[in-house]
Design a protein around this motif. Structure first.
Motif, PDB file in Angstrom:
ATOM      1  N   GLY A 148      -9.951 -36.844  84.669  1.00 55.95           N
ATOM      2  CA  GLY A 148      -8.911 -37.256  85.606  1.00 55.95           C
ATOM      3  C   GLY A 148      -8.966 -38.710  86.021  1.00 55.95           C
ATOM      4  O   GLY A 148      -8.205 -39.139  86.897  1.00 55.95           O
ATOM      5  N   GLN A 149      -9.857 -39.477  85.406  1.00 60.55           N
ATOM      6  CA  GLN A 149     -10.006 -40.880  85.777  1.00 60.55           C
ATOM      7  C   GLN A 149      -9.502 -41.792  84.653  1.00 60.55           C
ATOM      8  O   GLN A 149      -9.225 -41.341  83.545  1.00 60.55           O
ATOM      9  N   GLY A 150      -9.413 -43.058  84.972  1.00 58.12           N
ATOM     10  CA  GLY A 150      -9.067 -44.050  83.962  1.00 58.12           C
ATOM     11  C   GLY A 150     -10.284 -44.430  83.148  1.00 58.12           C
ATOM     12  O   GLY A 150     -11.351 -43.822  83.262  1.00 58.12           O
ATOM     13  N   LEU A 151     -10.119 -45.421  82.306  1.00 57.33           N
ATOM     14  CA  LEU A 151     -11.226 -45.910  81.496  1.00 57.33           C
ATOM     15  C   LEU A 151     -12.038 -46.902  82.325  1.00 57.33           C
ATOM     16  O   LEU A 151     -11.521 -47.910  82.795  1.00 57.33           O
ATOM     17  N   PHE A 187     -10.285 -48.588  69.478  1.00 52.89           N
ATOM     18  CA  PHE A 187     -11.189 -47.603  70.044  1.00 52.89           C
ATOM     19  C   PHE A 187     -11.615 -46.577  69.006  1.00 52.89           C
ATOM     20  O   PHE A 187     -10.863 -46.241  68.085  1.00 52.89           O
ATOM     21  N   GLY A 188     -12.817 -46.046  69.208  1.00 59.31           N
ATOM     22  CA  GLY A 188     -13.235 -44.851  68.494  1.00 59.31           C
ATOM     23  C   GLY A 188     -12.695 -43.618  69.207  1.00 59.31           C
ATOM     24  O   GLY A 188     -12.042 -43.715  70.246  1.00 59.31           O
ATOM     25  N   ALA A 189     -13.004 -42.457  68.632  1.00 56.62           N
ATOM     26  CA  ALA A 189     -12.500 -41.202  69.190  1.00 56.62           C
ATOM     27  C   ALA A 189     -13.302 -40.748  70.405  1.00 56.62           C
ATOM     28  O   ALA A 189     -12.877 -39.845  71.119  1.00 56.62           O
ATOM     29  N   GLN A 230     -14.735 -42.417  80.403  1.00 55.29           N
ATOM     30  CA  GLN A 230     -13.608 -41.777  81.052  1.00 55.29           C
ATOM     31  C   GLN A 230     -14.072 -40.434  81.600  1.00 55.29           C
ATOM     32  O   GLN A 230     -14.349 -39.496  80.827  1.00 55.29           O
ATOM     33  N   TYR A 282     -17.371 -53.011  72.959  1.00 52.55           N
ATOM     34  CA  TYR A 282     -17.235 -52.592  74.352  1.00 52.55           C
ATOM     35  C   TYR A 282     -17.567 -51.110  74.485  1.00 52.55           C
ATOM     36  O   TYR A 282     -17.254 -50.319  73.591  1.00 52.55           O
ATOM     37  N   LEU A 285     -16.362 -43.978  75.374  1.00 49.44           N
ATOM     38  CA  LEU A 285     -15.530 -44.597  74.349  1.00 49.44           C
ATOM     39  C   LEU A 285     -16.084 -45.962  73.974  1.00 49.44           C
ATOM     40  O   LEU A 285     -16.449 -46.759  74.839  1.00 49.44           O
ATOM     41  N   TYR A 298     -16.741 -48.026  77.203  1.00 48.00           N
ATOM     42  CA  TYR A 298     -16.009 -47.548  78.366  1.00 48.00           C
ATOM     43  C   TYR A 298     -16.371 -46.077  78.586  1.00 48.00           C
ATOM     44  O   TYR A 298     -16.847 -45.397  77.672  1.00 48.00           O
ATOM     45  N   TYR A 342      -1.728 -48.742  76.022  1.00 48.10           N
ATOM     46  CA  TYR A 342      -2.359 -47.886  75.031  1.00 48.10           C
ATOM     47  C   TYR A 342      -1.822 -46.476  75.174  1.00 48.10           C
ATOM     48  O   TYR A 342      -1.448 -46.043  76.260  1.00 48.10           O
ATOM     49  N   GLY A 346      -5.851 -48.633  83.913  1.00 47.44           N
ATOM     50  CA  GLY A 346      -5.343 -47.717  84.924  1.00 47.44           C
ATOM     51  C   GLY A 346      -5.787 -46.298  84.625  1.00 47.44           C
ATOM     52  O   GLY A 346      -6.497 -46.041  83.640  1.00 47.44           O
ATOM     53  N   THR A 347      -5.379 -45.367  85.470  1.00 46.42           N
ATOM     54  CA  THR A 347      -5.810 -43.973  85.337  1.00 46.42           C
ATOM     55  C   THR A 347      -4.946 -43.168  84.382  1.00 46.42           C
ATOM     56  O   THR A 347      -5.265 -42.023  84.086  1.00 46.42           O
ATOM     57  N   LEU A 398      -7.998 -54.097  71.394  1.00 44.93           N
ATOM     58  CA  LEU A 398      -9.262 -53.399  71.256  1.00 44.93           C
ATOM     59  C   LEU A 398      -8.984 -52.170  70.413  1.00 44.93           C
ATOM     60  O   LEU A 398      -8.039 -51.424  70.693  1.00 44.93           O
ATOM     61  N   GLU A 457      -8.664 -37.949  70.755  1.00 47.74           N
ATOM     62  CA  GLU A 457      -8.618 -39.182  69.971  1.00 47.74           C
ATOM     63  C   GLU A 457      -8.857 -40.362  70.899  1.00 47.74           C
ATOM     64  O   GLU A 457      -8.680 -40.266  72.114  1.00 47.74           O
ATOM     65  N   GLY A 458      -9.254 -41.495  70.320  1.00 50.70           N
ATOM     66  CA  GLY A 458      -9.368 -42.693  71.126  1.00 50.70           C
ATOM     67  C   GLY A 458      -8.005 -43.281  71.412  1.00 50.70           C
ATOM     68  O   GLY A 458      -7.032 -42.994  70.736  1.00 50.70           O
ATOM     69  N   PHE A 460     -14.983 -49.600  82.580  1.00 53.22           N
ATOM     70  CA  PHE A 460     -15.766 -50.534  81.784  1.00 53.22           C
ATOM     71  C   PHE A 460     -17.256 -50.361  82.063  1.00 53.22           C
ATOM     72  O   PHE A 460     -17.680 -50.278  83.220  1.00 53.22           O
TER      73      PHE A 460
END
Lengths: 114, 111
Positions: free
Chosen positions: A40-43, A105-107, A37, A33, A91, A35, B36, B102-103, A103, B42-43, A45
């Motif tokens: 100030g926002q979410g992740l 995630f990478g850094a 960011q 996947y 991400l 994503y 999460y 979410g944010t 899931l 970091e992720g 897709f």
């Protein structure tokens, strides 16, 4: 590998240039996947791969964005003619199967477009 | 249209007390939920999950509660520790692969 690796970790580019972001998922993970960011926002897709196929590209913001995956392993996200609004942390995550409950995630790759 | 909302951008809690992070969603078809935690540079790392067939899941200091009728879930951390200071994201999926996040809520645990 032991985790999800992303490169570069940081990329500063000029508006209008193309960039490539790379993701190495966990070995054996079939789902991958991307994503994004923004500050100030979410992740958000972007795209999902099952094997080398991308059943869902619906999150790609424009036709300047593309992604591919080869060997059911490495994935590359390409942004052509970058714009300042593309600045974000990108991400990558992988999971053993689609719909798996975790899931990994990478850094992330932080992209700054000047 | 934000399908998953975390209305509190930040939260401060004293060490040893309970931290409660909230998440609301609009899609009644969501059937799997995740939390999460993310440290700077970091992720995100997986914390805890809950299926829609349950209303509670517990793992050590972390408990997630799901209220389907209210379309609301919450993460409880007790006791809170300074190392818990991070940004927490909730995520939801509709039986498929696409998790909507979410944010985030920035938690600060004060020593």
């Amino acid at each position: 590998g032991a985790g999800v690796s992303q490169s570069p970790s940081n990329k500063v580019t000029e508006k209008g240039k193309d960039v490539e972001l790379r993701c190495d998922p966990i070995s054996g993970h079939t789902a991958l996947y991307w994503y994004r960011q923004r500050l100030g926002q979410g992740l958000e897709f972007l795209i999902y791969f099952q094997g080398n196929s991308a059943p869902d590209k619906s999150g790609l913001p424009s036709d300047r964005f593309s992604a591919e995956r080869t060997g059911e392993s490495v994935s590359t996200l390409t942004i052509q003619r970058t714009q300042q609004e593309d600045s974000a942390v990108y991400l990558c995550a992988s999971s053993f199967t689609p719909g798996a409950n975790v899931l990994t995630f990478g850094a992330g790759s932080r992209l700054t477009v000047l | 249209d934000q399908q998953v909302k975390q209305n509190s951008p930040s939260l401060s809690v004293q060490e040893g007390r309970i931290s409660i992070l909230n998440c609301d969603y609009t899609n009644s078809m969501f059937d799997y939920f995740l939390w999460y935690k993310k440290y700077p540079a970091e992720g995100p790392t997986f914390l805890i999950s809950i299926s829609s067939i349950k209303d509670k899941n517990e793992d050590g200091r972390f408990t997630v509660f799901l209220n389907k009728s209210a379309k609301h879930l919450s993460l409880h951390i007790v006791p809170s520790q300074p190392g818990d200071s991070a940004v927490y994201f909730c995520a939801a999926s509709e039986g498929t692969y696409k998790y909507i996040f979410g944010t985030g809520t920035r938690l600060k645990v004060l020593a």
